[in-house]
Design a protein around this motif. Structure first.
Motif, mmCIF file in Angstrom:
data_model
loop_
_atom_site.group_PDB
_atom_site.id
_atom_site.type_symbol
_atom_site.label_atom_id
_atom_site.label_comp_id
_atom_site.label_asym_id
_atom_site.label_seq_id
_atom_site.Cartn_x
_atom_site.Cartn_y
_atom_site.Cartn_z
ATOM 1 N N ARG A 4 4.196 4.024 13.208
ATOM 2 C CA ARG A 4 5.470 3.338 12.938
ATOM 3 C C ARG A 4 6.009 2.623 14.181
ATOM 4 O O ARG A 4 6.700 1.629 14.102
ATOM 5 C CB ARG A 4 6.498 4.349 12.429
ATOM 6 C CG ARG A 4 7.568 3.695 11.612
ATOM 7 C CD ARG A 4 8.577 4.682 11.116
ATOM 8 N NE ARG A 4 8.199 5.278 9.844
ATOM 9 C CZ ARG A 4 8.964 6.141 9.200
ATOM 10 N NH1 ARG A 4 10.103 6.535 9.704
ATOM 11 N NH2 ARG A 4 8.577 6.626 8.046
ATOM 12 N N ALA A 61 4.078 -1.016 12.081
ATOM 13 C CA ALA A 61 3.247 -0.702 10.918
ATOM 14 C C ALA A 61 4.020 -0.821 9.609
ATOM 15 O O ALA A 61 5.214 -0.562 9.552
ATOM 16 C CB ALA A 61 2.706 0.716 11.060
ATOM 17 N N ARG A 62 3.288 -1.237 8.582
ATOM 18 C CA ARG A 62 3.823 -1.225 7.207
ATOM 19 C C ARG A 62 2.928 -0.286 6.388
ATOM 20 O O ARG A 62 1.706 -0.476 6.367
ATOM 21 C CB ARG A 62 3.753 -2.627 6.604
ATOM 22 C CG ARG A 62 4.582 -3.659 7.356
ATOM 23 C CD ARG A 62 4.262 -5.048 6.821
ATOM 24 N NE ARG A 62 4.996 -6.098 7.510
ATOM 25 C CZ ARG A 62 4.587 -7.364 7.582
ATOM 26 N NH1 ARG A 62 3.434 -7.729 7.034
ATOM 27 N NH2 ARG A 62 5.311 -8.269 8.204
ATOM 28 N N PRO A 63 3.500 0.705 5.707
ATOM 29 C CA PRO A 63 2.655 1.650 4.975
ATOM 30 C C PRO A 63 1.983 1.030 3.750
ATOM 31 O O PRO A 63 2.537 0.119 3.136
ATOM 32 C CB PRO A 63 3.644 2.742 4.537
ATOM 33 C CG PRO A 63 4.989 2.118 4.600
ATOM 34 C CD PRO A 63 4.931 1.038 5.635
ATOM 35 N N HIS A 64 0.793 1.499 3.448
ATOM 36 C CA HIS A 64 0.106 1.133 2.188
ATOM 37 C C HIS A 64 0.970 1.682 1.063
ATOM 38 O O HIS A 64 1.313 2.860 1.053
ATOM 39 C CB HIS A 64 -1.275 1.792 2.194
ATOM 40 C CG HIS A 64 -2.183 1.375 1.070
ATOM 41 N ND1 HIS A 64 -1.806 1.394 -0.256
ATOM 42 C CD2 HIS A 64 -3.470 0.938 1.071
ATOM 43 C CE1 HIS A 64 -2.818 0.984 -1.011
ATOM 44 N NE2 HIS A 64 -3.839 0.698 -0.221
ATOM 45 N N HIS A 67 3.442 8.324 2.547
ATOM 46 C CA HIS A 67 4.280 7.972 3.697
ATOM 47 C C HIS A 67 5.704 8.413 3.416
ATOM 48 O O HIS A 67 6.030 8.781 2.270
ATOM 49 C CB HIS A 67 4.220 6.457 3.970
ATOM 50 C CG HIS A 67 4.849 5.623 2.905
ATOM 51 N ND1 HIS A 67 6.154 5.183 2.976
ATOM 52 C CD2 HIS A 67 4.380 5.171 1.713
ATOM 53 C CE1 HIS A 67 6.443 4.488 1.900
ATOM 54 N NE2 HIS A 67 5.385 4.468 1.119
ATOM 55 N N TYR A 80 -5.973 -2.368 9.426
ATOM 56 C CA TYR A 80 -5.523 -1.234 8.611
ATOM 57 C C TYR A 80 -6.052 0.057 9.236
ATOM 58 O O TYR A 80 -7.253 0.171 9.487
ATOM 59 C CB TYR A 80 -6.056 -1.340 7.195
ATOM 60 C CG TYR A 80 -5.592 -2.574 6.437
ATOM 61 C CD1 TYR A 80 -4.407 -2.571 5.709
ATOM 62 C CD2 TYR A 80 -6.358 -3.745 6.444
ATOM 63 C CE1 TYR A 80 -3.989 -3.691 5.002
ATOM 64 C CE2 TYR A 80 -5.947 -4.871 5.739
ATOM 65 C CZ TYR A 80 -4.768 -4.833 5.024
ATOM 66 O OH TYR A 80 -4.363 -5.949 4.325
ATOM 67 N N ASN A 111 -6.380 4.052 8.622
ATOM 68 C CA ASN A 111 -6.299 5.038 7.535
ATOM 69 C C ASN A 111 -6.637 6.443 8.034
ATOM 70 O O ASN A 111 -7.616 6.624 8.756
ATOM 71 C CB ASN A 111 -7.306 4.643 6.445
ATOM 72 C CG ASN A 111 -7.284 5.591 5.254
ATOM 73 O OD1 ASN A 111 -6.516 5.405 4.327
ATOM 74 N ND2 ASN A 111 -8.134 6.623 5.287
ATOM 75 N N GLU A 145 1.899 9.114 11.115
ATOM 76 C CA GLU A 145 2.871 8.118 10.637
ATOM 77 C C GLU A 145 3.873 7.776 11.746
ATOM 78 O O GLU A 145 4.202 6.610 11.964
ATOM 79 C CB GLU A 145 3.606 8.649 9.408
ATOM 80 C CG GLU A 145 4.603 7.639 8.863
ATOM 81 C CD GLU A 145 5.271 8.083 7.571
ATOM 82 O OE1 GLU A 145 5.133 9.259 7.189
ATOM 83 O OE2 GLU A 145 5.955 7.246 6.959
ATOM 84 N N GLU A 188 -2.210 5.291 5.055
ATOM 85 C CA GLU A 188 -2.776 4.098 5.686
ATOM 86 C C GLU A 188 -1.642 3.138 6.047
ATOM 87 O O GLU A 188 -0.697 2.971 5.266
ATOM 88 C CB GLU A 188 -3.760 3.399 4.747
ATOM 89 C CG GLU A 188 -4.499 2.240 5.413
ATOM 90 C CD GLU A 188 -5.661 1.719 4.586
ATOM 91 O OE1 GLU A 188 -5.547 1.689 3.353
ATOM 92 O OE2 GLU A 188 -6.682 1.335 5.183
ATOM 93 N N HIS A 189 -1.750 2.537 7.229
ATOM 94 C CA HIS A 189 -0.733 1.589 7.649
ATOM 95 C C HIS A 189 -1.382 0.263 8.028
ATOM 96 O O HIS A 189 -2.475 0.228 8.593
ATOM 97 C CB HIS A 189 0.070 2.139 8.834
ATOM 98 C CG HIS A 189 1.119 3.125 8.411
ATOM 99 N ND1 HIS A 189 0.814 4.312 7.803
ATOM 100 C CD2 HIS A 189 2.473 3.082 8.480
ATOM 101 C CE1 HIS A 189 1.934 4.961 7.527
ATOM 102 N NE2 HIS A 189 2.954 4.240 7.932
ATOM 103 N N PRO A 212 1.677 -5.713 2.409
ATOM 104 C CA PRO A 212 1.623 -5.152 3.766
ATOM 105 C C PRO A 212 0.964 -6.101 4.770
ATOM 106 O O PRO A 212 1.151 -5.962 5.971
ATOM 107 C CB PRO A 212 0.809 -3.859 3.590
ATOM 108 C CG PRO A 212 1.062 -3.460 2.172
ATOM 109 C CD PRO A 212 1.129 -4.774 1.415
#
Ligand code: FAD
Length: 406
Positions: A350, A354-357, A362, A327, A329, A346, A275-276, A319
Motif C-alpha cells: 500500500r 498499490a491498487r488491490p485486485h 484486501h 502485479y 501476488n 498489504e 494481489e496488488h 487496477p
C-alpha cells in the motif's frame, strides 16, 4: 433476466450476480437475490473476418478458449486459470501477463448490461463510450452483464522458457526484463535470493511432444505447496524446511504448445490470494521492501510471490488505470495462521501506490481507494445514474465504493 430484476425490485430485494465464484472475497454475497450466471452461458457468434466473439456473460474462459480453438482464433492473453466467467473476469479487472497486453477487460469491444429497472443497454467504444468504459470493470455494481463481445487474434503457439536468476539482478533490470518476451512471470520464495522466471514467446514451432502434460507440472507444484501448508499448521516457521524436503518435481524445461494451454493450468488446491497492481517502475522498490518485511516477520507461505506485468487500461476502476503495471501476488494456504502475513504484505504494498485486485483479499476501503483512482468520480456518477437505489449493492461493496448517494 429483466423479469428477475423487476421481481427483485418489486420485493425490495438487492441483487448480486455470481459467475464461477472464484473471487477471494465477499463481492458476490447478498441477503437478497443471487443470480447464477450459468444460465447465461455459451458462445452466441464468432465473426472470423472481424476476429470477434460474442458470448453470454456466464461463459467460462475454458469453454470460450475451446470454441475459439476450433475456428483458429484465440484470446491474446489470459491468466492462470480458465474456470472463471467472462463477466466475472471483466468485473474484477482480471489479467494475465505481458507488457503489451492490457487486462482481460481491454479485449472487450461491446457489452450488454441489464440495469436495475430492467432496461437493456448495449454499449461499445463508439455508442456511449463512457458507459462502456465504466461497465468494463464494474464489480457488478452497475447491472448484470448478459453479453460480451471480445477481440480475438489468430490462434498462436507459445514457447515457454524457464530460467533462474538472482532476484536482485532481475529487480535491477526490471523494466528491461518486463519487455524481454511477449509474456513474462517471476516466482520467488521470500527466504531465497534467487527467482524462477518464465518467458513466453510466440512461435511457429510445432507443439512439443507431451506438451499436454506440462500444465500438470504446475498443478503438482501447487499440490506440494498445499501439503507444505498443511504441515505449517503444526509449525509455522517450518515452511522453508518443508518446501525443501518435499520431493522436487525436477527442473522445468522449455516446451511449445497452444497459447491458452501454456497460460493456464488446472488448480484443484484451494488457497487464498492477495494481489496488488503497482506502477511498473515501482515494482523493484516494492519487492525489496516486501523482502525486508517478510524476512523480519519470519512466517512464510509455501507459495511463491508471483510477479506479472501488463499494459495500462482506461476503465475508471481498472487496477491498471493509466499506467503500465506490475502485479505482485501472494498466495497462502487457507488457514487462520496466514492472516497476519496477508496484512503485512498489504501494508507494505500500500505504501507503493498499490491498487488491490478486486477479486482477491484486501482490507482497503473507499477512503483508501478513491485517491488511487483518478476517474473514481466518473464511475461513481455512472453508478448513481444507473442504480440510484443501490439495487446491486451489498455490505462489501459499500465498504469498497461507499454508498450510491455518496
Ligand atoms: C485458482 C485461481 C486462480 C486465479 N488466477 C487469476 C489470474 O491469473 N489473474 C487474475 O487476474 N485473477 C485470477 N484469479 C481471480 C479470479 O479469476 C477473479 O476474481 C474473477 O473474478 C473470478 O471470476 P468469476 O467468474 O469467478 O467471478 P465471481 O467471483 O463469481 O464474481 C466476481 C464479481 O463479478 C460480478 N459478476 C459476475 N458475473 C457477473 C455478471 N454477469 N454481470 C455483472 N456482474 C457479474 C460478481 O457480482 C462479483 O462482483 C484467480 C482465482 C482463483 C481462484
Amino acid at each position: 433476466m429483466a423479469a428477475e430484476l423487476s421481481r427483485a425490485a418489486a420485493a425490495g430485494e438487492t441483487v448480486r450476480a455470481v459467475g464461477a465464484g472464484h473471487s477471494f472475497n465477499r463481492l458476490v454475497c447478498t441477503d437478497g437475490t443471487l443470480l447464477d450466471m450459468s444460465a447465461c452461458a455459451g458462445v452466441t457468434s464468432i465473426d472470423r473476418e472481424a476476429r470477434t466473439v460474442t458470448v453470454g456473460g456466464g461463459t467460462s474462459l475454458a469453454v470460450l478458449n475451446a470454441a475459439l480453438d476450433r475456428v483458429g482464433l484465440a484470446l491474446a492473453n489470459v491468466g492462470t486459470i480458465t474456470a472463471q466467467t467472462v463477466a466475472g473476469a471483466l468485473a474484477t479487472g482480471n489479467h494475465g501477463t505481458g507488457l503489451a497486453y492490457g487486462p482481460f477487460a481491454s479485449l472487450a469491444t461491446a457489452l450488454r448490461l441489464v440495469t436495475a429497472d430492467g432496461t437493456v443497454l448495449d454499449c461499445d467504444e463508439h455508442t456511449d463510450p463512457e458507459l462502456f468504459r465504466c461497465a468494463r470493470t464494474s464489480l457488478g455494481a452497475l447491472g448484470i452483464v448478459t453479453s460480451v463481445t471480445l477481440r480475438c487474434v489468430p490462434a498462436f503457439r507459445l514457447r515457454s522458457e524457464p530460467d533462474t536468476r538472482p532476484l536482485d539482478d532481475l529487480l535491477d533490470g526490471f523494466d528491461e526484463w518486463a519487455g524481454s518476451a511477449d509474456h513474462v512471470a517471476c516466482s520467488w520464495l521470500p527466504w531465497r535470493d534467487t527467482a524462477s522466471t518464465r518467458a513466453l514467446h510466440r512461435t511457429d514451432e510445432k507443439a512439443s511432444k507431451g506438451a499436454g502434460r506440462r500444465p500438470w507440472m504446475s498443478t503438482l507444484d501447487e499440490v506440494r505447496c498445499g501439503i507444505a501448508g498443511l504441515g505449517s499448521r503444526l509449525h509455522g516457521g517450518a515452511v522453508p524446511w518443508l518446501t525443501a524436503t518435499l520431493p522436487p518435481r525436477g527442473p522445468a524445461t522449455s516446451y511449445v504448445d497452444t497459447g491458452h494451454r501454456v497460460f493456464s493450468f488446472p488448480q484443484p488446491v484451494r488457497f487464498f490470494a492477495l494481489e496488488h497492481a503497482l506502477p511498473l517502475h515501482g515494482v523493484p522498490a516494492a519487492v525489496r521492501a516486501l523482502r525486508g518485511a517478510l524476512r523480519r516477520f519470519g512466517l512464510y507461505s509455501p507459495y511463491s510471490v508471483l510477479i506479472r506485468v501488463g499494459a495500462a487500461d482506461d476503465a475508471p476502476l481498472s487496477p491498471a488505470y493509466g499506467r503500465a503495471t506490475g502485479y505482485v501476488n501472494l498466495t497462502v494456504p487457507r488457514t487462520a495462521r496466514y492472516v497476519e502475513l496477508l496484512r503485512t504484505v498489504e501494508h507494505v504494498l500500500r505504501e507503493h501506490e498499490a491498487r488491490p485486485h478486486w477479486g482477491k483479499a484486501h482490507t482497503a476501503t473507499a477512503e483508501v481507494l478513491r485517491p488511487r483512482y483518478p476517474e473514481w468520480d466518473t464511475f461513481a456518477r455512472m453508478r448513481g445514474k444507473l442504480d440510484p437505489d443501490g439495487r446491486f449493492a451489498n455490505d462489501y461493496l459499500a465498504r469498497l465504493l461507499g454508498s450510491v448517494d455518496e
